[in-house]
Design a protein around this motif. Sequence first.
Motif, PDB file in Angstrom:
ATOM      1  N   THR A   1       0.830  -1.197   0.000  1.00  0.00           N
ATOM      2  CA  THR A   1       0.000   0.000   0.000  1.00  0.00           C
ATOM      3  C   THR A   1       0.868   1.252   0.000  1.00  0.00           C
ATOM      4  OG1 THR A   1      -1.820  -1.105   1.164  1.00  0.00           O
ATOM      5  CG2 THR A   1      -1.750   1.293   1.289  1.00  0.00           C
ATOM      6  N   MET A   2       1.959   1.215   0.740  1.00  0.00           N
ATOM      7  CA  MET A   2       2.849   2.380   0.801  1.00  0.00           C
ATOM      8  C   MET A   2       3.466   2.695  -0.558  1.00  0.00           C
ATOM      9  SD  MET A   2       2.568   3.657   3.726  1.00  0.00           S
ATOM     10  CE  MET A   2       3.793   4.916   3.378  1.00  0.00           C
ATOM     11  N   THR A   3       3.644   1.682  -1.407  1.00  0.00           N
ATOM     12  CA  THR A   3       4.199   1.947  -2.742  1.00  0.00           C
ATOM     13  C   THR A   3       3.219   2.733  -3.604  1.00  0.00           C
ATOM     14  OG1 THR A   3       3.392  -0.154  -3.679  1.00  0.00           O
ATOM     15  CG2 THR A   3       5.583  -0.163  -2.662  1.00  0.00           C
ATOM     16  N   LEU A   4       1.928   2.668  -3.277  1.00  0.00           N
ATOM     17  CA  LEU A   4       0.935   3.464  -3.990  1.00  0.00           C
ATOM     18  C   LEU A   4       0.830   4.863  -3.401  1.00  0.00           C
ATOM     19  CD1 LEU A   4      -1.967   0.868  -4.475  1.00  0.00           C
ATOM     20  CD2 LEU A   4      -0.097   1.426  -6.043  1.00  0.00           C
ATOM     21  N   VAL A   5       1.058   4.970  -2.098  1.00  0.00           N
ATOM     22  CA  VAL A   5       1.004   6.277  -1.432  1.00  0.00           C
ATOM     23  C   VAL A   5       2.192   7.136  -1.849  1.00  0.00           C
ATOM     24  CG1 VAL A   5       1.075   7.458   0.805  1.00  0.00           C
ATOM     25  CG2 VAL A   5      -0.279   5.360   0.537  1.00  0.00           C
ATOM     26  N   PHE A   6       3.377   6.534  -1.876  1.00  0.00           N
ATOM     27  CA  PHE A   6       4.599   7.259  -2.273  1.00  0.00           C
ATOM     28  C   PHE A   6       5.427   6.350  -3.183  1.00  0.00           C
ATOM     29  CE2 PHE A   6       8.913   9.050  -1.514  1.00  0.00           C
ATOM     30  CZ  PHE A   6       8.644  10.356  -1.939  1.00  0.00           C
ATOM     31  N   PRO A   7       5.102   6.324  -4.491  1.00  0.00           N
ATOM     32  CA  PRO A   7       5.693   5.388  -5.453  1.00  0.00           C
ATOM     33  C   PRO A   7       7.209   5.425  -5.618  1.00  0.00           C
ATOM     34  CG  PRO A   7       3.725   6.424  -6.346  1.00  0.00           C
ATOM     35  CD  PRO A   7       4.061   7.162  -5.094  1.00  0.00           C
ATOM     36  N   PRO A   8       7.893   6.558  -5.374  1.00  0.00           N
ATOM     37  CA  PRO A   8       9.343   6.550  -5.615  1.00  0.00           C
ATOM     38  C   PRO A   8      10.103   5.471  -4.835  1.00  0.00           C
ATOM     39  CG  PRO A   8       8.573   8.795  -5.420  1.00  0.00           C
ATOM     40  CD  PRO A   8       7.415   7.916  -5.049  1.00  0.00           C
ATOM     41  N   LEU A   9       9.589   5.048  -3.692  1.00  0.00           N
ATOM     42  CA  LEU A   9      10.259   4.009  -2.910  1.00  0.00           C
ATOM     43  C   LEU A   9       9.677   2.648  -3.248  1.00  0.00           C
ATOM     44  CD1 LEU A   9      10.595   5.656   0.634  1.00  0.00           C
ATOM     45  CD2 LEU A   9      12.207   5.668  -1.274  1.00  0.00           C
ATOM     46  N   SER A  10      10.552   1.649  -3.322  1.00  0.00           N
ATOM     47  CA  SER A  10      10.123   0.299  -3.671  1.00  0.00           C
ATOM     48  C   SER A  10       9.521  -0.418  -2.464  1.00  0.00           C
ATOM     49  CB  SER A  10      11.320  -0.507  -4.184  1.00  0.00           C
ATOM     50  OG  SER A  10      12.241  -0.738  -3.118  1.00  0.00           O
ATOM     51  N   GLN A  11       8.859  -1.545  -2.734  1.00  0.00           N
ATOM     52  CA  GLN A  11       8.287  -2.309  -1.633  1.00  0.00           C
ATOM     53  C   GLN A  11       9.380  -2.868  -0.733  1.00  0.00           C
ATOM     54  OE1 GLN A  11       5.312  -5.167  -2.689  1.00  0.00           O
ATOM     55  NE2 GLN A  11       5.078  -5.929  -0.610  1.00  0.00           N
ATOM     56  N   GLY A  12      10.489  -3.268  -1.319  1.00  0.00           N
ATOM     57  CA  GLY A  12      11.602  -3.747  -0.513  1.00  0.00           C
ATOM     58  C   GLY A  12      12.106  -2.668   0.435  1.00  0.00           C
ATOM     59  N   THR A  13      12.158  -1.430  -0.058  1.00  0.00           N
ATOM     60  CA  THR A  13      12.586  -0.310   0.783  1.00  0.00           C
ATOM     61  C   THR A  13      11.622  -0.096   1.936  1.00  0.00           C
ATOM     62  OG1 THR A  13      13.628   0.782  -1.113  1.00  0.00           O
ATOM     63  CG2 THR A  13      13.165   2.144   0.818  1.00  0.00           C
ATOM     64  N   TYR A  14      10.330  -0.130   1.637  1.00  0.00           N
ATOM     65  CA  TYR A  14       9.328   0.032   2.697  1.00  0.00           C
ATOM     66  C   TYR A  14       9.400  -1.117   3.700  1.00  0.00           C
ATOM     67  CZ  TYR A  14       7.018   4.014   0.515  1.00  0.00           C
ATOM     68  OH  TYR A  14       6.734   5.265   0.014  1.00  0.00           O
ATOM     69  N   ASN A  15       9.684  -2.310   3.197  1.00  0.00           N
ATOM     70  CA  ASN A  15       9.804  -3.454   4.103  1.00  0.00           C
ATOM     71  C   ASN A  15      10.985  -3.262   5.051  1.00  0.00           C
ATOM     72  OD1 ASN A  15       8.532  -6.422   4.198  1.00  0.00           O
ATOM     73  ND2 ASN A  15      10.700  -6.555   4.735  1.00  0.00           N
ATOM     74  N   PHE A  16      12.093  -2.731   4.522  1.00  0.00           N
ATOM     75  CA  PHE A  16      13.264  -2.483   5.362  1.00  0.00           C
ATOM     76  C   PHE A  16      12.970  -1.381   6.378  1.00  0.00           C
ATOM     77  CE2 PHE A  16      17.473  -0.621   6.258  1.00  0.00           C
ATOM     78  CZ  PHE A  16      18.127  -1.759   6.697  1.00  0.00           C
ATOM     79  N   ILE A  17      12.228  -0.357   5.967  1.00  0.00           N
ATOM     80  CA  ILE A  17      11.846   0.705   6.898  1.00  0.00           C
ATOM     81  C   ILE A  17      10.991   0.138   8.029  1.00  0.00           C
ATOM     82  CG2 ILE A  17      10.460   2.807   7.152  1.00  0.00           C
ATOM     83  CD1 ILE A  17      11.349   3.567   4.302  1.00  0.00           C
ATOM     84  N   LEU A  18      10.070  -0.756   7.672  1.00  0.00           N
ATOM     85  CA  LEU A  18       9.232  -1.398   8.695  1.00  0.00           C
ATOM     86  C   LEU A  18      10.087  -2.185   9.671  1.00  0.00           C
ATOM     87  CD1 LEU A  18       6.431  -2.146   9.814  1.00  0.00           C
ATOM     88  CD2 LEU A  18       6.393  -4.058   8.177  1.00  0.00           C
ATOM     89  N   GLU A  19      11.095  -2.883   9.165  1.00  0.00           N
ATOM     90  CA  GLU A  19      11.987  -3.641  10.037  1.00  0.00           C
ATOM     91  C   GLU A  19      12.754  -2.701  10.972  1.00  0.00           C
ATOM     92  OE1 GLU A  19      11.934  -6.806  10.230  1.00  0.00           O
ATOM     93  OE2 GLU A  19      11.464  -7.694   8.289  1.00  0.00           O
ATOM     94  N   LEU A  20      13.164  -1.550  10.456  1.00  0.00           N
ATOM     95  CA  LEU A  20      13.841  -0.554  11.295  1.00  0.00           C
ATOM     96  C   LEU A  20      12.927  -0.080  12.426  1.00  0.00           C
ATOM     97  CD1 LEU A  20      15.725   1.717   8.718  1.00  0.00           C
ATOM     98  CD2 LEU A  20      16.771   0.359  10.527  1.00  0.00           C
ATOM     99  N   VAL A  21      11.672   0.177  12.088  1.00  0.00           N
ATOM    100  CA  VAL A  21      10.700   0.616  13.095  1.00  0.00           C
ATOM    101  C   VAL A  21      10.514  -0.466  14.154  1.00  0.00           C
ATOM    102  CG1 VAL A  21       8.277   1.210  13.492  1.00  0.00           C
ATOM    103  CG2 VAL A  21       9.490   2.167  11.520  1.00  0.00           C
TER     104      VAL A  21
END
Length: 229
Positions: A53-73
């Motif tokens: 869903t985040m890739t649709l909200v802010f497309p410049p970042l990939s799903q893998g990037t968002y997944n890594f951000i989630l892991e950081l959180v």
Amino acid sequence: MAHNAAEAEIIDTGSLVRRWIMYIAGIYILTFGVSLAIRAGIGISPQSSLTRTMTLVFPPLSQGTYNFILELVMLFLTFLVLPKEFKLRNFASLIPAFVLAVCLDLNLKLTGFIQLDDYALKVALLAFGDAALAFGLFLMIRANLVLMPVDMFVNTIFQRTGWKWGNIKTAFDLTLLLTSALVGLAFLGEVKFIREGTILNAIFVGQYIRLYFFLYKRMNPKDEASAPA
């Protein structure tokens, strides 16, 4: 990494090199399964639904990037829950998290050509993807190495509260689903990626894991017999 006695019976305690190879292979197979489940288009797992869903909200970042951000959180939340128990070695969990992010983006590119219209084929693809996902998870459990930050957070809640691990994991997944739904409604005007496939994913993965445990024990009776009581 073992969360119960059944998992403890199948972990590999041998060569560290072999276990790392198994672990990385597990990550790749897991992300391949995730990418197939996404291409099925009938709903995906809680964690994937949020990052997708985040890739649709802010497309410049990939799903893998968002997944890594989630892991950081999740790693930060782990520190907040049990700061005195948090060690520098916990940061090592970001290494497999980064590998997973890279593999996920790679597999999403490799499976980008898959477009199905027939609903039965979509369900079949989801079932096959979940089989791969579960097998990758099985290999990671068997390798018994570093916990991903998401799993580390769930384990930390378990250590802090003493509640049943399965109940904590279920509550955590539901929280991710709710977050995904709220983000979708707030920024996209609708809920994305949460469908019947989300429920099927939970059923399929759990049953596949049980199947792999069963097959492993049948194929390795000596390991089961020699396991400590």
